[in-house]
Design a protein around this motif. Structure first.
Motif, PDB file in Angstrom:
ATOM      1  N   THR A   1    -145.605  20.468  19.421  1.00  0.00           N
ATOM      2  CA  THR A   1    -144.690  21.106  18.459  1.00  0.00           C
ATOM      3  C   THR A   1    -145.280  22.440  18.014  1.00  0.00           C
ATOM      4  OG1 THR A   1    -145.693  19.809  16.664  1.00  0.00           O
ATOM      5  CG2 THR A   1    -143.680  18.943  17.678  1.00  0.00           C
ATOM      6  N   TRP A   2    -146.349  22.412  17.207  1.00  0.00           N
ATOM      7  CA  TRP A   2    -146.935  23.690  16.813  1.00  0.00           C
ATOM      8  C   TRP A   2    -147.683  24.295  17.998  1.00  0.00           C
ATOM      9  CZ3 TRP A   2    -152.115  24.922  16.813  1.00  0.00           C
ATOM     10  CH2 TRP A   2    -153.039  23.869  16.838  1.00  0.00           C
ATOM     11  N   GLY A   3    -147.709  25.625  18.015  1.00  0.00           N
ATOM     12  CA  GLY A   3    -148.329  26.334  19.136  1.00  0.00           C
ATOM     13  C   GLY A   3    -147.330  26.886  20.117  1.00  0.00           C
ATOM     14  N   LEU A   4    -146.058  26.479  20.013  1.00  0.00           N
ATOM     15  CA  LEU A   4    -145.038  27.031  20.902  1.00  0.00           C
ATOM     16  C   LEU A   4    -144.751  28.478  20.511  1.00  0.00           C
ATOM     17  CD1 LEU A   4    -142.562  24.013  20.961  1.00  0.00           C
ATOM     18  CD2 LEU A   4    -143.971  24.800  22.874  1.00  0.00           C
ATOM     19  N   SER A   5    -144.561  29.337  21.515  1.00  0.00           N
ATOM     20  CA  SER A   5    -144.357  30.757  21.216  1.00  0.00           C
ATOM     21  C   SER A   5    -143.443  31.401  22.235  1.00  0.00           C
ATOM     22  CB  SER A   5    -145.698  31.497  21.199  1.00  0.00           C
ATOM     23  OG  SER A   5    -145.500  32.868  20.919  1.00  0.00           O
ATOM     24  N   ARG A   6    -142.456  32.138  21.746  1.00  0.00           N
ATOM     25  CA  ARG A   6    -141.592  32.954  22.612  1.00  0.00           C
ATOM     26  C   ARG A   6    -142.284  34.265  22.976  1.00  0.00           C
ATOM     27  NH1 ARG A   6    -137.005  30.188  24.578  1.00  0.00           N
ATOM     28  NH2 ARG A   6    -136.363  28.717  22.963  1.00  0.00           N
ATOM     29  N   SER A   7    -142.820  34.936  21.974  1.00  0.00           N
ATOM     30  CA  SER A   7    -143.352  36.285  22.191  1.00  0.00           C
ATOM     31  C   SER A   7    -144.675  36.288  22.939  1.00  0.00           C
ATOM     32  CB  SER A   7    -143.513  36.999  20.847  1.00  0.00           C
ATOM     33  OG  SER A   7    -144.397  36.295  20.004  1.00  0.00           O
ATOM     34  N   LEU A   8    -145.425  35.179  22.888  1.00  0.00           N
ATOM     35  CA  LEU A   8    -146.733  35.148  23.540  1.00  0.00           C
ATOM     36  C   LEU A   8    -146.732  34.364  24.846  1.00  0.00           C
ATOM     37  CD1 LEU A   8    -149.043  34.557  20.436  1.00  0.00           C
ATOM     38  CD2 LEU A   8    -148.566  36.709  21.604  1.00  0.00           C
TER      39      LEU A   8
ATOM     40  N   PRO B   1    -144.702  22.625   6.013  1.00  0.00           N
ATOM     41  CA  PRO B   1    -143.901  22.247   7.181  1.00  0.00           C
ATOM     42  C   PRO B   1    -144.542  22.595   8.527  1.00  0.00           C
ATOM     43  CG  PRO B   1    -143.010  24.235   6.176  1.00  0.00           C
ATOM     44  CD  PRO B   1    -144.067  23.719   5.240  1.00  0.00           C
ATOM     45  N   ASP B   2    -144.312  21.741   9.500  1.00  0.00           N
ATOM     46  CA  ASP B   2    -144.616  22.042  10.902  1.00  0.00           C
ATOM     47  C   ASP B   2    -143.335  22.642  11.488  1.00  0.00           C
ATOM     48  OD1 ASP B   2    -145.299  22.181  13.541  1.00  0.00           O
ATOM     49  OD2 ASP B   2    -145.650  20.043  13.829  1.00  0.00           O
ATOM     50  N   TYR B   3    -143.238  23.956  11.416  1.00  0.00           N
ATOM     51  CA  TYR B   3    -141.974  24.643  11.702  1.00  0.00           C
ATOM     52  C   TYR B   3    -141.917  25.296  13.080  1.00  0.00           C
ATOM     53  CZ  TYR B   3    -144.693  28.876  10.871  1.00  0.00           C
ATOM     54  OH  TYR B   3    -145.628  29.873  10.956  1.00  0.00           O
ATOM     55  N   MET B   4    -142.989  25.254  13.838  1.00  0.00           N
ATOM     56  CA  MET B   4    -143.096  26.142  15.003  1.00  0.00           C
ATOM     57  C   MET B   4    -142.148  25.763  16.136  1.00  0.00           C
ATOM     58  SD  MET B   4    -147.147  27.045  14.994  1.00  0.00           S
ATOM     59  CE  MET B   4    -147.945  27.469  13.438  1.00  0.00           C
ATOM     60  N   LYS B   5    -141.950  24.482  16.367  1.00  0.00           N
ATOM     61  CA  LYS B   5    -141.002  24.109  17.420  1.00  0.00           C
ATOM     62  C   LYS B   5    -139.584  24.455  16.996  1.00  0.00           C
ATOM     63  CE  LYS B   5    -139.570  20.486  20.616  1.00  0.00           C
ATOM     64  NZ  LYS B   5    -139.856  19.133  21.162  1.00  0.00           N
ATOM     65  N   GLU B   6    -139.265  24.225  15.725  1.00  0.00           N
ATOM     66  CA  GLU B   6    -137.927  24.548  15.230  1.00  0.00           C
ATOM     67  C   GLU B   6    -137.672  26.059  15.299  1.00  0.00           C
ATOM     68  OE1 GLU B   6    -139.945  22.262  13.905  1.00  0.00           O
ATOM     69  OE2 GLU B   6    -138.663  20.588  14.489  1.00  0.00           O
ATOM     70  N   LEU B   7    -138.692  26.846  15.000  1.00  0.00           N
ATOM     71  CA  LEU B   7    -138.570  28.303  15.126  1.00  0.00           C
ATOM     72  C   LEU B   7    -138.388  28.699  16.581  1.00  0.00           C
ATOM     73  CD1 LEU B   7    -138.776  31.150  13.836  1.00  0.00           C
ATOM     74  CD2 LEU B   7    -141.246  31.016  14.247  1.00  0.00           C
ATOM     75  N   TYR B   8    -139.130  28.057  17.458  1.00  0.00           N
ATOM     76  CA  TYR B   8    -139.032  28.323  18.900  1.00  0.00           C
ATOM     77  C   TYR B   8    -137.610  28.058  19.389  1.00  0.00           C
ATOM     78  CZ  TYR B   8    -140.169  27.860  23.901  1.00  0.00           C
ATOM     79  OH  TYR B   8    -140.228  28.008  25.262  1.00  0.00           O
ATOM     80  N   LEU B   9    -137.024  26.950  18.977  1.00  0.00           N
ATOM     81  CA  LEU B   9    -135.652  26.630  19.371  1.00  0.00           C
ATOM     82  C   LEU B   9    -134.666  27.615  18.751  1.00  0.00           C
ATOM     83  CD1 LEU B   9    -135.774  22.725  18.974  1.00  0.00           C
ATOM     84  CD2 LEU B   9    -135.889  24.036  21.098  1.00  0.00           C
ATOM     85  N   TYR B  10    -134.905  27.996  17.501  1.00  0.00           N
ATOM     86  CA  TYR B  10    -134.020  28.927  16.796  1.00  0.00           C
ATOM     87  C   TYR B  10    -134.000  30.287  17.501  1.00  0.00           C
ATOM     88  CZ  TYR B  10    -132.499  32.142  13.096  1.00  0.00           C
ATOM     89  OH  TYR B  10    -131.862  33.105  12.380  1.00  0.00           O
ATOM     90  N   LEU B  11    -135.163  30.806  17.834  1.00  0.00           N
ATOM     91  CA  LEU B  11    -135.233  32.124  18.478  1.00  0.00           C
ATOM     92  C   LEU B  11    -134.636  32.101  19.877  1.00  0.00           C
ATOM     93  CD1 LEU B  11    -138.794  33.276  17.339  1.00  0.00           C
ATOM     94  CD2 LEU B  11    -136.577  33.969  16.408  1.00  0.00           C
ATOM     95  N   GLY B  12    -134.706  30.948  20.510  1.00  0.00           N
ATOM     96  CA  GLY B  12    -134.113  30.814  21.832  1.00  0.00           C
ATOM     97  C   GLY B  12    -132.662  30.376  21.805  1.00  0.00           C
ATOM     98  N   LYS B  13    -132.116  30.265  20.578  1.00  0.00           N
ATOM     99  CA  LYS B  13    -130.729  29.840  20.381  1.00  0.00           C
ATOM    100  C   LYS B  13    -130.458  28.496  21.061  1.00  0.00           C
ATOM    101  CE  LYS B  13    -128.766  34.464  19.690  1.00  0.00           C
ATOM    102  NZ  LYS B  13    -130.061  35.120  19.486  1.00  0.00           N
ATOM    103  N   GLU B  14    -131.460  27.615  21.003  1.00  0.00           N
ATOM    104  CA  GLU B  14    -131.321  26.275  21.560  1.00  0.00           C
ATOM    105  C   GLU B  14    -130.883  25.290  20.473  1.00  0.00           C
ATOM    106  OE1 GLU B  14    -135.195  26.948  24.378  1.00  0.00           O
ATOM    107  OE2 GLU B  14    -134.425  24.899  24.176  1.00  0.00           O
ATOM    108  N   LYS B  15    -130.243  24.248  20.875  1.00  0.00           N
ATOM    109  CA  LYS B  15    -129.688  23.275  19.943  1.00  0.00           C
ATOM    110  C   LYS B  15    -130.791  22.494  19.251  1.00  0.00           C
ATOM    111  CE  LYS B  15    -126.156  19.643  19.655  1.00  0.00           C
ATOM    112  NZ  LYS B  15    -125.193  18.814  20.415  1.00  0.00           N
ATOM    113  N   GLN B  16    -130.587  22.223  17.954  1.00  0.00           N
ATOM    114  CA  GLN B  16    -131.496  21.371  17.206  1.00  0.00           C
ATOM    115  C   GLN B  16    -130.746  20.784  16.013  1.00  0.00           C
ATOM    116  OE1 GLN B  16    -134.642  23.316  14.843  1.00  0.00           O
ATOM    117  NE2 GLN B  16    -133.817  25.283  15.547  1.00  0.00           N
TER     118      GLN B  16
END
Length: 831
Positions: free
Chosen positions: A720-727, A459-474
């Protein structure tokens, strides 16, 4: 030394505070509590530790202070206090919370202070507290205070305590125990606690939620007692085992064998799901109540049920207290509960069961223990697939994706290596998983490594993880999968930690003689370097680098029968051999199949991808490419042939060393970002864009997000991939982990971030002091993308184009890994 009076403790602490730091304000601590025992990691007497939560009220009017703690032994006057140790609590409103690593033992006084330079501002302490063994007790009257004699703790230091669930406090475990049924007679627990404290040389805590005259049905998830069981377990945070003393009411209620089995499985399964870990559930055979009934057939049904349960995962054999007759039973007035003699004998029986099932014999079971587990993480149809520069949605599954964990534990150290069938490990993902898993297992965050196999049909999960950690809608489908993905490695670590047991370790390597891996970079006649060439091209001079044909191996075997529990294998080859739009773990799936066919379906095959940033499966001498099944079967054959020739690892001393390395990032200018946005827009609309320009554009938007506190582009609109909250906004350097785990003098597992060139891995192996050195790339971070060696940057081509870090970064990783290997070797020499 019975310190149960709140007034006494408060006065003592006020005196301590005034004598320790004149003029400092009192720091109010809420956790740990006075007389509390925290569950340790470790089983040998006096050995182990716990990461103890420290929490309390945040002092008013302080900012930018240094927080410290120390541990002061109370009973052993010859023992020295620990040095003041800095910790960094998190502030949550008017509360603070941090952790302290405390050695098993006690009683202790835990002292906490905050200061500005040499000025002590606030001080606080809790005493006594300890790190030892904690047990959750459940059942009916034999488990509570319905026995004849009120017994007292005889341990000289009063190191046996009980948790009062109603008051949420701890006190010395003299009878009557603070059980919720209000019974006020005697119990079997004080002598058990005394024996455990003496034998294990640590404090012992009990939390008793037993209620007289209750059946298993009442303990079911829909019964009235289950919430209390779950609540007590949560309040303890961690505990060694559940001691289940129950069965008489099920004899009276004519519960069938099958129903009792079903009831207890439901009780356990629901509870452990809430607790987040799986403590052993020890079942006493407690079915006889001769002054109430004589029903040998009914008793047999419950006893048979227990025999069935202890063959199921999670349940273990407790004492057979039905065998306690004669002087062990009270008179008719006691309704035939245990006499004082019976209470003490029941305690001895429980001690034997705990020794056997929960805290194995110190001589046979001290030293290294290894646990393994695997959890499915296959996404649903319709979830985005990784590996390329355009969105493609999965249309099905070829073979399942998994996350597999191996946990190493000895009395002082613990570590976990988790390998996921993913294209890469986002730093956000590794941080989230490691923090949760650490909190649930006690394994330090820095000792947990999450690695990816680099499957391109994952899976290409990084954008979905980014939205999840930011509590954004998806989309709901994507949200649910991200939750599953995070829970997968966490669950695998928990299960592996719980299953850790003494094992036979064998290590070595196999040589892959059938060529399945090839260096994909080529020196051209014009002096340049190009990726993905063929020897049929007359401009090709030669391959630009070597391959690594060694398969590193670590076998974990059962000491009872020598069967293989796990094989950890390591080989340097890109996982991009399947293609298409269906989920697949690529060639490691076929390695697993071959090993399971030969050694049994229970074997867990963990494949760690070696340094293969410039290695793939395309043979430049032929247009025919090897497929996943051919590669997997060939590697599997090489592995299986060598397993019987691996060397026994005799010294199993475990060390774990980790260091954060700050790799210099490339830049992303305004002009480069603007151009990248235009190119990606064209590509996303189906227009034609040069491949290398496309790769560069994508990378520059990742770098824009990493380098700039205020990114020049709205990154989520373009990649999509490469998005990061912590970095996000990390600046000029990218912090990455290099972790080295070693077992004795024979085995080293080196974990590196990103897609590392094979030459860098070979350099580490060449200089390593450990005969078996396994190097796992794509560990804990993928944001580096490729990590070439310095010379490769001069040659250029795809991997250099798709690297986010500057020349020399790879050499920094090599230097750090070798430094950590030397540290481990020095430790092992001194051990």
């Amino acid at each position: 030394m019975q310190l149960t009076s709140r007034v006494f403790i408060l006065v003592g602490l006020l005196q301590w505070a005034s004598s320790t730091a004149f003029g400092a304000d009192l720091l109010h601590l809420e956790h740990p509590q006075a007389s509390q025992v925290i569950q340790r990691t470790g089983v040998a007497p006096g050995i182990g530790f716990a990461d103890v939560k420290i929490s309390g009220r945040f002092p008013d009017g302080i900012d930018s202070v240094t927080w410290e703690y120390r541990v002061v032994p109370l009973a052993d006057k010859s023992a020295k206090s620990t040095a003041w140790t800095i910790f960094k609590p998190n502030r949550k409103g008017k509360k603070f919370e941090g952790t302290a690593r405390i050695k098993a033992g006690g009683w202790y006084r835990l002292e906490v202070r905050c200061r500005k330079k040499d000025n002590i501002l606030n001080v606080g302490a809790v005493e006594p507290m300890g790190v030892g063994e904690v047990f959750l007790i459940a059942g009916q009257s034999y488990a509570t205070n319905c026995n004849d004699e009120r017994l007292k703790v005889t341990d000289p230091q009063q190191r046996v305590v009980a948790f009062n669930g109603a008051k949420q406090t701890w006190t010395v475990a003299n009878d009557p125990q603070p059980a919720p049924d209000g019974s006020n007679g005697g119990s079997i627990w004080p002598p058990l606690g005394d024996a455990l404290a003496a034998e294990l040389q640590v404090p012992v805590g009990f939390a008793n939620v037993g209620v007289a005259s209750t059946s298993s049905k009442q303990w079911m998830p829909d019964g009235n007692l289950h919430p209390r069981l779950v609540s007590a377990g949560k309040a303890l945070g961690g505990f060694r085992a559940i001691l289940w003393q129950q069965g008489e009411s099920d004899v009276l209620g004519k519960t069938s064998t099958a129903q009792y089995v079903k009831n207890l499985q439901s009780i356990r399964n629901t509870a452990v799901k809430v607790w987040g870990f799986e403590p052993p559930w020890l079942l006493a055979k407690s079915t006889i109540h001769p002054t109430v009934y004589n029903d040998s057939a009914g008793e047999k049904q419950i006893r048979d049920a227990i025999d069935r349960l202890i063959k199921q995962p999670g349940f273990f054999s407790g004492p057979d207290t039905d065998t306690l007759n004669g002087e062990n039973r009270g008179d008719a007035k006691s309704r035939r509960h245990f006499s004082g003699i019976g209470q003490r004998n029941a305690a001895k029986m429980w001690l034997a069961a705990i020794r056997r099932e929960a805290i194995p014999d110190k001589d046979a079971h001290s030293g290294l223990r290894v646990g393994v587990a695997e959890v499915d993480i296959t996404p649903p149809r319709g979830f985005p697939m990784a590996g390329y520069y355009h969105e493609r949605l999965a249309e099905g599954t070829i073979d399942p994706l998994k996350t597999k964990a191996i946990v190493f534990r000895d009395d002082d150290t613990s570590a976990a290596l988790v390998v996921c069938d993913l294209v890469g490990i986002a730093t956000d993902f590794s941080k989230e998983v490691r923090q949760i898993a650490s909190a649930k297992t006690g394994i330090p965050v820095k000792n947990i490594v999450i690695a990816a196999t680099h499957s391109h049909t994952a899976p290409d999960y990084m954008k979905e993880l980014y939205l999840y950690l930011g509590k954004e809608k998806q989309k709901d489908l994507r949200l649910k999968y991200v939750e599953k993905l995070i829970n997968g490695p966490v669950s695998a670590i928990i299960q592996a930690n719980q299953s850790a047991k003494p094992s036979i370790l064998q290590a070595g390597s196999a040589q892959q003689k059938t060529k399945v891996a090839f260096n994909r970079r080529f020196v051209m006649r014009d002096g340049s370097v190009r990726t993905w060439q063929s020897f049929s091209n007359p401009d090709v001079v030669r391959a630009a680098g070597p391959i690594d044909d060694e398969i590193g191996l670590l076998s974990i075997r059962n000491p009872e029968d020598g069967t293989h529990r796990c094989v950890l294998s390591n080989f340097a080859l890109h996982l991009d051999t399947v293609g298409g739009t269906k989920w697949s773990a690529d060639y490691p799936y076929f390695i697993e199949r071959m090993l399971r066919d030969e050694f049994g379906s229970e074997l867990i095959s963990i494949f760690g991808t070696g340094c293969c940033g410039d290695i793939n499966h395309a043979n430049p001498a032929t247009p025919v490419r090897n497929k996943a099944d051919f590669i997997g079967h060939s590697l599997g054959q090489s592995i299986s042939k060598q397993l019987s020739h691996l060397k026994l690892v005799e010294n199993t001393n475990l060390t774990v060393h980790s260091k954060v390395v700050k790799l210099p990032l490339q830049d992303a200018t305004r002009e480069e970002v603007d151009r990248s946005i235009k190119l990606l827009k064209i590509a996303n609309q189906g227009g034609k864009v040069d491949f290398f320009d496309h790769v560069t554009a994508y990378k520059k938007l990742i770098l824009d997000q990493l380098r700039h506190h205020q990114p020049l582009a709205k990154t989520t609109d373009h990649i999509t991939w490469g998005l990061s909250r912590s970095l996000s906004g990390i600046g000029e350097t990218l912090p990455v982990d290099v972790t080295v785990m070693t077992v004795g003098n024979d085995v080293a597992i080196v974990c590196l971030p990103g897609e590392v060139f094979v030459e860098l891995g070979l350099a580490i192996k060449q200089a390593s002091q450990f005969p078996t050195t396994i190097i796992v790339e794509l560990s804990n971070a993928v944001e580096t993308i490729y990590i070439p060696h310095r010379a490769a940057y001069a040659g250029g081509s795809y991997e250099v184009t798709n690297s986010a870090v500057q020349p020399g970064s790879g050499e920094m990783l090599v230097e750090t890994a070798l430094t950590l290997l030397r540290q481990a070797a020095t430790e092992n020499k001194a051990h």
